[in-house]
Structures are given as C-alpha cells and as structure tokens.
Design a protein around this motif. Structure first.
Motif, short mmCIF file in Angstrom:
data_model
loop_
_atom_site.label_atom_id
_atom_site.label_comp_id
_atom_site.label_asym_id
_atom_site.label_seq_id
_atom_site.Cartn_x
_atom_site.Cartn_y
_atom_site.Cartn_z
N SER A 284 7.90 6.15 7.27
CA SER A 284 7.82 6.86 8.55
C SER A 284 9.18 7.14 9.15
CB SER A 284 6.98 6.03 9.54
OG SER A 284 7.59 4.78 9.78
N SER A 285 10.24 6.58 8.56
CA SER A 285 11.60 6.80 9.05
C SER A 285 12.52 7.05 7.87
CB SER A 285 12.09 5.56 9.84
OG SER A 285 11.22 5.26 10.90
N ASN A 286 12.42 8.23 7.31
CA ASN A 286 13.21 8.53 6.11
C ASN A 286 14.50 9.28 6.39
OD1 ASN A 286 12.16 11.07 6.67
ND2 ASN A 286 10.61 10.96 5.04
N ASP B 112 22.26 12.91 10.06
CA ASP B 112 21.41 11.84 9.54
C ASP B 112 21.78 11.47 8.11
OD1 ASP B 112 20.00 11.83 11.91
OD2 ASP B 112 18.45 13.19 11.18
N VAL B 113 21.22 10.34 7.68
CA VAL B 113 21.38 9.87 6.32
C VAL B 113 19.99 9.71 5.71
CG1 VAL B 113 22.27 8.00 4.86
CG2 VAL B 113 23.50 8.65 6.94
N ILE B 114 19.83 10.07 4.45
CA ILE B 114 18.56 9.92 3.76
C ILE B 114 18.79 9.19 2.44
CG2 ILE B 114 17.61 12.04 4.77
CD1 ILE B 114 18.12 13.42 2.07
N LEU B 115 17.72 8.67 1.86
CA LEU B 115 17.83 8.03 0.56
C LEU B 115 18.19 9.07 -0.49
CD1 LEU B 115 14.69 5.69 0.67
CD2 LEU B 115 17.08 5.03 0.96
N GLY B 116 19.03 8.67 -1.43
CA GLY B 116 19.54 9.61 -2.42
C GLY B 116 18.67 9.72 -3.66
N VAL B 117 18.80 10.84 -4.34
CA VAL B 117 18.05 11.09 -5.57
C VAL B 117 18.38 10.06 -6.64
CG1 VAL B 117 17.70 12.76 -7.44
CG2 VAL B 117 17.86 13.55 -5.08
N ARG B 118 19.60 9.52 -6.60
CA ARG B 118 20.00 8.52 -7.57
C ARG B 118 19.08 7.31 -7.56
NH1 ARG B 118 22.02 7.44 -12.39
NH2 ARG B 118 23.44 5.66 -12.45
N LEU B 119 18.56 6.95 -6.37
CA LEU B 119 17.62 5.84 -6.27
C LEU B 119 16.36 6.13 -7.07
CD1 LEU B 119 17.62 4.55 -2.58
CD2 LEU B 119 18.15 3.25 -4.64
N LEU C 38 28.03 6.65 -4.16
CA LEU C 38 27.32 6.28 -5.39
C LEU C 38 26.06 7.11 -5.60
CD1 LEU C 38 27.62 2.40 -5.05
CD2 LEU C 38 28.80 3.85 -6.72
N GLY C 39 25.72 7.96 -4.64
CA GLY C 39 24.53 8.78 -4.76
C GLY C 39 23.25 8.09 -4.34
N LEU C 40 23.35 6.85 -3.82
CA LEU C 40 22.17 6.11 -3.40
C LEU C 40 21.71 6.52 -2.01
CD1 LEU C 40 23.20 2.59 -4.73
CD2 LEU C 40 21.76 4.31 -5.84
N LEU C 41 22.61 7.10 -1.23
CA LEU C 41 22.28 7.74 0.04
C LEU C 41 22.88 9.14 0.04
CD1 LEU C 41 22.96 4.91 2.69
CD2 LEU C 41 20.75 5.63 1.78
N GLU C 42 22.34 10.00 0.89
CA GLU C 42 22.87 11.35 1.03
C GLU C 42 22.92 11.72 2.51
OE1 GLU C 42 20.41 14.00 -1.22
OE2 GLU C 42 20.60 12.86 -3.08
N ARG C 43 23.86 12.59 2.86
CA ARG C 43 23.95 13.05 4.24
C ARG C 43 23.06 14.28 4.44
NH1 ARG C 43 27.52 10.38 7.13
NH2 ARG C 43 29.39 9.47 6.15
N ARG C 44 22.43 14.33 5.59
CA ARG C 44 21.67 15.51 6.00
C ARG C 44 22.02 15.78 7.46
NH1 ARG C 44 15.34 15.86 4.86
NH2 ARG C 44 16.14 16.27 2.76
N GLY C 45 23.07 16.58 7.66
CA GLY C 45 23.58 16.79 9.01
C GLY C 45 24.15 15.49 9.54
#
Length: 252
Positions: free
Chosen positions: A24-26, A63-70, A54-61
C-alpha cells in the motif's frame, strides 16, 4: 560488517529500508523512509543512495520506489517461484470455475504471505495483494497452515501477539486449539466475514513431498448465499493436483 551505534549492521539497516515499502506504500520520500525505519535522516540518505546505485531502489521524481533489480533476484528463489509456477495453472482453473478470487499463500512467521492472487470481473471485495501479508489468525489460509503445522511450530505461532486486524473473532490461544484441530481433521478452513462482512474465504492445504502443508489455495467468495460444498468441490481437487505436481517435480 560495520555496525551502527545501535548495534545494527549495515546489511540489517539496508533491509530495514527495503522493508519500509509495502503493497500500500510503494512510493516513499526519504523523510518517510527515515520515519518508518527510525534511522537518522543522514543515515537513511546514505543507504538509499547506495541502494539506488545497486539498482535495488529507483528514483521517481522526489519519491523512491523498489528497483527492478530486486525482482531479478527474487525470481531466482527456487522454492517460492517454483511453487507459484506449479500452482498457477490450477489457480487459474479455480478462478475460472468459481468466477471469484483465487490465491496462493505461505506461512511466514505469524503472517500469510500471498504469492499470487487471480481475480475475475466483479469479484467480491478482497484486501489480499500479491506480496502482501495478513496475520495468520485473520485468514482461512492461516488457519489451514497452522492447523497442519508440527506441534512445536503451532505452539510458537499461538504464542505470538494477536492484535485485531479487522473484524475477525478474537479467541484465546486455548479457544483456538480446538478450532485448529477441527480444521486439520476436516482439511479446510472457512472464515466468514473475518476481514470484510461481505467476503468469506475458504482454504485448503497444499502438501509437500513429505506430507506436510507447504502452502494453501484459497478463494474469497461472497458471504451472501455462501455454501462450502460447491467451493470445496473445486478447491480440494486443485490442491491435490498441486500437491501431486510438487511431489513429481521434487522426486523427479
């Protein structure tokens, strides 16, 4: 591994940052991550920056989101991914026959972790999310899996706190034991209106190669007009089929 003044290793703090995200909080700001983890802002900023690198998180403006690497790493986990892949066609048939939600869950600690959820158009309300967790005592899947657990594991789970999750009953551990014994004896669990009054869930266990429950298949159907027998006529054979496929896959 370097440790913080609080005694937490760098790895444990990085995991705390990743666990700040939930279904609910991605999308979280750095301030929200620091608040959820209890880390100082400077520490949270350093960990987030490294995880982004490391690609485990990504920036979105902002905000921060979980990265595709995960996701890339997660799909290499043979146990969970293999179970989901084996169960998926059977889950699809359950969804198509009952025209309601069908879901696959495993017991993790004192919670049910949902590996898959398939929904049909106009399905009844359902709070389950893929990758989401719900306390075991508020779910039919939880009752099925704890009922089938070895006595020491069952004692461990029953000893955990059980704060109110939604509108589920709130029995004592002593009251729960005969409930679990009945679920184990009957081979299925029904939770009528535990999370939402309009929704009833039914779960059956998926057995591993050595006869112990390793997961559950559950459906969420309307409470109004609910009858268990027609649901179990679809659900039980699906669970048996997944169990057989797991055994075949494991034993070759």
């Amino acid at each position: 591994m370097a440790r913080s003044s609080g005694g937490r290793s760098a790895i444990s703090r990085a995991v705390e940052v990743l666990e700040a995200f939930d279904p609910s909080s991605n999308e979280l700001t750095l301030t929200q991550i620091a608040a959820r983890t209890g880390l100082p802002m400077a520490t949270a900023h350093g960990i987030v920056t490294e995880l982004i690198g490391l690609g485990l998180l990504e920036r979105r403006g902002r905000d921060v989101i979980l990265g595709v690497r995960l996701w890339e790493l997660a799909v290499r986990a043979p146990g969970v991914v293999g179970l989901r892949e084996i169960a998926l066609p059977h889950l699809e048939r359950v969804r198509d026959r009952l025209k309601q939600h069908a879901q696959l869950g495993i017991l993790q600690g004192g919670e049910i972790l949902y590996l898959e959820r398939l929904s049909a158009p106009e399905s009844v309300v359902n709070w389950t999310k893929v990758g989401g967790r719900i306390p075991w005592y508020a779910t039919s899947s939880g009752l099925v899996l704890v009922a089938d657990a070895p006595p020491e594991r069952q004692d461990e789970v029953l000893g955990l706190p059980r704060p109110r999750f939604s509108v589920e009953p709130h029995p004592s551990s002593a009251d729960l034991r005969p409930v679990l014994a009945k679920v184990r004896r009957e081979g299925h669990a029904v939770t009528r209106g535990y999370i939402h009054p309009d929704a009833t869930a039914v779960a059956v266990p998926i057995k591993g190669p050595y006869g112990h429950a390793v997961a559950s298949i559950a459906v969420v159907v309307p409470t109004e007009g609910f009858r268990a027998a027609p649901v179990l006529e679809v659900l039980a054979p699906a669970a048996h089929a997944v169990s057989a496929d797991l055994k075949q896959n494991y034993l070759g």
